[in-house]
Design a protein around this motif. Structure first.
Motif, PDB file in Angstrom:
ATOM      1  N   ALA A  18      -0.170  -3.118  -3.087  1.00 57.07           N
ATOM      2  CA  ALA A  18      -0.935  -1.859  -3.151  1.00 57.07           C
ATOM      3  C   ALA A  18      -2.363  -2.160  -3.607  1.00 57.07           C
ATOM      4  O   ALA A  18      -3.335  -1.713  -2.983  1.00 57.07           O
ATOM      5  CB  ALA A  18      -0.259  -0.880  -4.102  1.00 57.07           C
ATOM      6  N   VAL A  19      -2.468  -2.963  -4.680  1.00 52.05           N
ATOM      7  CA  VAL A  19      -3.803  -3.300  -5.196  1.00 52.05           C
ATOM      8  C   VAL A  19      -4.579  -4.081  -4.135  1.00 52.05           C
ATOM      9  O   VAL A  19      -5.757  -3.804  -3.850  1.00 52.05           O
ATOM     10  CB  VAL A  19      -3.670  -4.133  -6.502  1.00 52.05           C
ATOM     11  N   ALA A  20      -3.887  -5.055  -3.527  1.00 52.17           N
ATOM     12  CA  ALA A  20      -4.573  -5.910  -2.553  1.00 52.17           C
ATOM     13  C   ALA A  20      -5.023  -5.111  -1.333  1.00 52.17           C
ATOM     14  O   ALA A  20      -6.145  -5.283  -0.843  1.00 52.17           O
ATOM     15  CB  ALA A  20      -3.652  -7.054  -2.138  1.00 52.17           C
ATOM     16  N   ILE A  21      -4.167  -4.233  -0.839  1.00 46.36           N
ATOM     17  CA  ILE A  21      -4.521  -3.465   0.370  1.00 46.36           C
ATOM     18  C   ILE A  21      -5.715  -2.554   0.090  1.00 46.36           C
ATOM     19  O   ILE A  21      -6.672  -2.502   0.870  1.00 46.36           O
ATOM     20  CB  ILE A  21      -3.302  -2.661   0.874  1.00 46.36           C
ATOM     21  N   ILE A  22      -5.660  -1.859  -1.039  1.00 46.26           N
ATOM     22  CA  ILE A  22      -6.781  -0.959  -1.352  1.00 46.26           C
ATOM     23  C   ILE A  22      -8.065  -1.775  -1.539  1.00 46.26           C
ATOM     24  O   ILE A  22      -9.132  -1.419  -1.040  1.00 46.26           O
ATOM     25  CB  ILE A  22      -6.446  -0.082  -2.586  1.00 46.26           C
ATOM     26  N   GLY A  23      -7.929  -2.933  -2.201  1.00 41.98           N
ATOM     27  CA  GLY A  23      -9.094  -3.813  -2.383  1.00 41.98           C
ATOM     28  C   GLY A  23      -9.633  -4.297  -1.038  1.00 41.98           C
ATOM     29  O   GLY A  23     -10.846  -4.322  -0.822  1.00 41.98           O
TER      30      GLY A  23
END
Ligand code: HEM
Length: 403
Positions: A18-23
């Motif tokens: 989730a963090v990586a995709i949004i980043g």
């Protein structure tokens, strides 16, 4: 309570992704915006590619996990349409998690730039097998990557909206299903994710983890070819180099494999000549992105033209004392064009002769990077070629620089 939770590994993977995709979404739009200068844009795109590849590996792990294990059943209170919407939303999320990195991968594999995807100096991710540089494919992949990013944002937003609805409107604290029940499990889950990405990256890639450099026919230039003469080139102290600008930053490369055969007598210019040959595969800039790109067909095309050569058939005096001009042809990528290389000639106290020359060549005249960067948007059209040759005197005859 424990049976309707996701396991610690799935939880860790979910939040890491989730963090990586949004980043990646934010970073993707920032790097293609006007906010960055060229140099920053180039650096950020390389980071984006590297992270995207790691994410593709993590997504593969997540898919395997999802197919191999049964996720906890949806809560009983959910209505039929909610179950259908949740199911479709999850399918869309998985599809987009694959579409984003695969279209990105297709984009860089079909790009005329031919830039390698270096994963933080750790390994090189190969281009998609069977995909050659192709503007149509590249354009389609780029458009898909772009529109899929918006679709991704829409699906993530509805995923969040669904979660908010369950918690605040329906009063069900659903989020616990996707969280760790103990700190120990959190550690186990996060450690498992890190280990899996590492294993996926290192194990199956093995041999593929290097830039595929076309095999080079050994060029007929090497230090060992030096013929005996009055001067012997000190290859350790001499350089043949090239420099230019990429994305606003200066770059400089040197050839490690080259030979110079120079006959020069300031008093007998008519008998003077030079033949400098360099193995294009031996070019090194110290920047792995440049070094991975230079051998490609649109740049040096070393598979078909392993050697560059400057053959000067005459030498004339320059405007100032001690200056001369070699007149000849520079051959690159099989194309020979006339070139005048101004140089200075000095003999220092210990008898070492120093030949220093510098000339600007038009890379596009040789077709270098003409598909990738025909307008010199990224790489300067003018490339400076420098020679700095030092030769030790072997006899009293200072006029002969043959090596
Ligand atoms: C989950 C993974 C990914 C996400 C969420 C993502 C997201 C984005 C976004 C939002 C953009 C800006 C929109 C655009 O101009 O296309 C972008 C651009 C880009 N992405 Fe990705 N990306 C991902 C994976 C990858 C991968 C794996 C690669 C290559 C190996 C890649 C290569 C690129 C490139 C080269 C651009 C710049 C396109 C341009 O110059 O216009 N991306 N990405």
């Amino acid at each position: 309570m424990t049976t309707d939770r996701y396991n610690a590994f799935a939880v860790a993977l979910h939040w890491a992704m989730a963090v990586a995709i949004i980043g990646m979404l934010i970073g993707g739009f920032v790097m293609t915006s006007e906010l960055l200068d060229k140099s920053q844009r180039f650096t950020m795109i390389q980071w984006h590619k590297a992270l995207g590849v790691l994410m593709l590996l993590a997504i593969a792990a997540r898919l395997v996990l999802r197919l191999a294990t049964h996720p906890p059943a949806l809560p009983n209170y959910m209505m039929g349409w909610e179950r259908t919407a949740a199911g479709l939303g999850h399918i869309a999320l998985y599809a987009l998690m694959l579409i984003m990195p695969i279209t990105g991968w297709l984009m860089v594999s079909s790009s005329q730039y031919g830039l390698p995807t270096l994963v933080f100096g750790w390994f090189t991710w190969p281009h998609l097998p069977g995909v050659a540089a192709d503007d149509a494919v590249n354009g389609a992949a780029k458009a898909l990557h772009y529109y899929a990013a918006f679709a991704f944002i829409a699906v993530i937003a509805s995923h969040l909206a669904g979660t908010v609805k369950h918690i605040w409107m329906d009063g069900h604290a659903l989020l616990y299903r996707m969280w760790f029940d103990t700190p120990k499990r959190a550690l186990l889950g996060l450690g498992g994710v890190a280990a899996s990405v590492l294993a996926l990256a290192v194990l199956p890639l093995g041999g593929a983890a290097s830039v595929s450099t076309p095999s080079l026919n050994a060029p007929a230039v090497s230090v060992a070819d030096a013929a005996p003469g009055a001067y012997v080139v000190d290859y350790g102290a001499s350089t043949v180099s090239f420099s230019g600008i990429h994305a606003g930053d200066q770059f400089r490369g040197t050839f490690s494999e080259w030979s110079a055969d120079i006959q020069f007598d300031p008093g007998a210019l008519a008998d003077s000549r030079a033949d400098i040959r360099f193995a294009l595969s031996s070019a090194s800039t110290g920047n792995p992105f440049y070094d991975g790109t230079l051998p490609e067909s649109d740049w040096f095309d070393i598979a078909n033209h392993p050697e560059g050569r400057f053959a000067a058939t005459s030498v004339v005096a320059g405007d100032q004392d001690g200056t001369f001009i070699m007149e000849g042809d520079l051959t690159l990528r099989g194309k020979s064009l006339p070139l005048r290389l101004p140089f200075t000639y000095d003999v220092v106290e210990d008898g070492t002769a120093i030949v220093k020359g510098s000339v600007i060549a038009d890379r596009l005249a040789y077709g270098i990077g003409e598909n990738s960067d025909a307008t010199a948007e990224w790489v300067s059209q003018e490339i400076t070629i420098d020679i700095d040759i030092r030769a030790a005197r072997q006899s009293d005859d200072e006029s002969d620089l043959s090596s």
